[in-house]
Design a protein around this motif. Structure first.
Motif, PDB file in Angstrom:
ATOM      1  N   PRO A 130      23.382  34.405 -12.593  1.00 34.09           N
ATOM      2  CA  PRO A 130      21.705  34.558 -13.364  1.00 34.09           C
ATOM      3  C   PRO A 130      20.609  34.676 -13.092  1.00 34.09           C
ATOM      4  O   PRO A 130      20.766  35.223 -12.110  1.00 34.09           O
ATOM      5  N   ARG A 131      19.205  35.031 -13.672  1.00 34.12           N
ATOM      6  CA  ARG A 131      18.117  35.468 -13.055  1.00 34.12           C
ATOM      7  C   ARG A 131      17.794  34.186 -12.304  1.00 34.12           C
ATOM      8  O   ARG A 131      18.048  33.778 -12.344  1.00 34.12           O
ATOM      9  N   PRO A 132      16.519  35.383 -11.409  1.00 30.46           N
ATOM     10  CA  PRO A 132      16.053  34.591 -10.333  1.00 30.46           C
ATOM     11  C   PRO A 132      15.136  33.282 -10.835  1.00 30.46           C
ATOM     12  O   PRO A 132      15.105  32.269 -10.461  1.00 30.46           O
ATOM     13  N   ALA A 133      14.284  33.208 -12.358  1.00 32.81           N
ATOM     14  CA  ALA A 133      14.157  31.982 -13.095  1.00 32.81           C
ATOM     15  C   ALA A 133      15.043  30.769 -13.552  1.00 32.81           C
ATOM     16  O   ALA A 133      14.747  29.999 -14.269  1.00 32.81           O
ATOM     17  N   ILE A 202       7.731  41.059 -10.895  1.00 25.67           N
ATOM     18  CA  ILE A 202       7.812  39.947 -11.320  1.00 25.67           C
ATOM     19  C   ILE A 202       8.185  39.114 -11.110  1.00 25.67           C
ATOM     20  O   ILE A 202       8.700  38.152 -12.711  1.00 25.67           O
ATOM     21  N   GLY A 203       9.556  39.247 -10.676  1.00 24.14           N
ATOM     22  CA  GLY A 203      10.222  38.192 -10.609  1.00 24.14           C
ATOM     23  C   GLY A 203      11.239  37.847 -11.679  1.00 24.14           C
ATOM     24  O   GLY A 203      12.095  36.308 -11.919  1.00 24.14           O
ATOM     25  N   ALA A 204      12.305  39.004 -12.136  1.00 23.46           N
ATOM     26  CA  ALA A 204      13.316  39.570 -12.964  1.00 23.46           C
ATOM     27  C   ALA A 204      14.427  39.911 -13.065  1.00 23.46           C
ATOM     28  O   ALA A 204      15.608  39.367 -13.298  1.00 23.46           O
ATOM     29  N   HIS A 205      14.335  40.395 -11.217  1.00 24.51           N
ATOM     30  CA  HIS A 205      16.065  41.010 -11.007  1.00 24.51           C
ATOM     31  C   HIS A 205      15.707  40.606  -9.330  1.00 24.51           C
ATOM     32  O   HIS A 205      14.848  40.207  -8.962  1.00 24.51           O
ATOM     33  N   TYR A 206      17.026  40.277  -8.792  1.00 24.22           N
ATOM     34  CA  TYR A 206      17.190  40.579  -6.999  1.00 24.22           C
ATOM     35  C   TYR A 206      17.102  42.457  -7.166  1.00 24.22           C
ATOM     36  O   TYR A 206      17.415  42.753  -7.615  1.00 24.22           O
ATOM     37  N   PRO A 207      17.208  42.261  -5.696  1.00 18.87           N
ATOM     38  CA  PRO A 207      16.868  43.856  -4.787  1.00 18.87           C
ATOM     39  C   PRO A 207      18.045  44.491  -5.272  1.00 18.87           C
ATOM     40  O   PRO A 207      18.470  44.932  -5.881  1.00 18.87           O
TER      41      PRO A 207
END
Length: 292
Positions: A130-133, A202-207
C-alpha cells in the motif's frame, strides 16, 4: 534547410550513432553484477531484519520516509515538476531527437522500456504494497498533488522509467578516459536520484520503493541494450522511410502533452512539448527531403 545543413546533419547522425554502437559493443555481462549484488544485499538485509512482510517493510522505513518527505517537500513546486519526468510521456521527448542522430540509442531505449514495463506491472501486482497515503495518517506528512491510495507502491514505476532511460544514455555516451567516466556516471546517477526521490518528496513512495525501482530500471536498460545489440527488431522505427509513422505518433504525443498542460499546467510539460515539437519538425524536414 539547405543542402549543407542536411549533409552536416547526416554526418552528425553517423558520428553519434557509431559512437553509441561502439560503446554498446564494449559492454560485457559483468555490468549486471553491481545492480544484482545491490538487489541481493537489500533482500538479505530485509530477511535478516525480519522485515520481509508488507507491514514490516513499511514500518522499517516510516521514520526515514517522514524525514525525507519533510526535507524535500519544502520545495513543492520544484518537486512536483521534477517528478513528472518519471512519466515516460514527459521524459522521452527530451531524448526523442536521438531517433534521428543516434537511432541505435533510441532503439535500445524502446526495447528497455518494454522490459521495464513488464517488470513494473508484474512486481507491483506481486508485492501489492500500500502507498504511504493508504497506510499513514495524511496529516503527518506532505502530499503534493493528488493523494495516491492504491496498493502498488513497490517498486516505484517512475524510478524504473527514469533509470531505464538515463542508464541507456549513460552507456551510449560513456567517455573513454576513466576520470571522465566517473564524472559522467556521477552526473547521470545524481540526475536519476534527484528525479526518483521526488516520489518520496510528494508522498507517493517509500525510500526503498525508489531505490529498488532505480536498480530495476538500470537492469532493464542493460537488457534492452544487449537485446538491441543482438537483434534489430525495432530498427525499422528509426528508418527514414518510416518516419511518417513517427511523425503521426509524435503528433498524438504532442496532443497528450498539451492535455497535461491544460490539466496541470506545469512548466516541465512546456519544455517537454518544445523538445517533442523540435524533433517532429526535424523529422518532417528529413522525410520530406527524402521523398521529394
Amino acid at each position: 534547410m539547405n543542402l549543407s545543413i542536411i549533409k552536416n546533419s547526416l554526418i552528425t547522425n553517423q558520428t553519434l550513432n557509431t559512437q553509441v554502437i561502439n560503446n554498446f559493443k564494449k559492454l560485457r555481462l559483468s555490468v549486471f553484477f553491481p545492480p544484482l549484488f545491490l538487489m541481493i544485499l537489500i533482500v538479505v538485509v530485509l530477511i535478516i531484519e525480519n522485515d520481509f512482510s508488507v507491514d514490516a517493510y513499511i514500518l522499517i522505513q516510516k521514520d526515514l520516509f517522514l524525514y525525507i518527505n519533510s526535507i524535500l517537500s519544502k520545495l513543492p513546486n520544484l518537486q512536483y515538476n521534477l517528478t513528472q519526468l518519471g512519466d515516460v510521456i514527459t521524459f522521452l521527448p527530451f531524448v526523442a531527437i536521438f531517433m534521428i542522430y543516434a537511432p541505435k540509442l533510441w532503439e535500445s531505449i524502446l526495447a528497455s522500456l518494454i522490459v521495464s514495463c513488464i517488470f513494473t506491472n508484474v512486481l507491483k501486482r506481486f508485492f501489492a504494497v500500500p502507498r504511504p497515503a493508504a497506510i499513514f495518517d495524511n496529516d503527518i506528512f506532505v502530499i503534493t498533488g493528488k493523494a495516491i491510495i492504491s496498493h502498488n507502491s513497490l517498486p516505484s514505476g517512475h524510478s524504473i522509467a527514469t533509470f531505464t532511460i538515463l542508464t541507456s544514455v549513460l552507456f551510449a555516451f560513456m567517455p573513454k578516459k576513466l576520470k571522465f567516466k566517473i564524472m559522467w556516471f556521477s552526473i547521470i546517477l545524481s540526475i536519476g536520484a534527484l528525479i526518483a526521490f521526488t516520489r518520496v518528496a510528494i508522498g507517493a513512495h517509500y525510500p526503498l520503493d525508489v531505490v529498488i525501482g532505480g536498480i530495476i530500471g538500470y537492469i532493464s536498460a542493460l537488457i534492452g541494450i544487449f537485446f538491441s545489440r543482438k537483434f534489430n527488431l525495432l530498427s525499422w522505427l528509426t528508418n527514414k522511410k518510416y518516419y511518417f509513422i513517427s511523425m503521426i505518433l509524435f503528433s498524438i504525443w504532442a496532443i497528450a502533452l498539451i492535455n497535461k498542460i491544460i490539466t496541470i499546467n506545469l512548466i516541465v510539460f512546456y519544455f517537454s512539448l518544445a523538445c517533442l515539437l523540435t524533433t517532429l519538425y526535424v523529422t518532417s524536414i528529413i522525410y520530406v527531403k527524402k521523398q521529394y
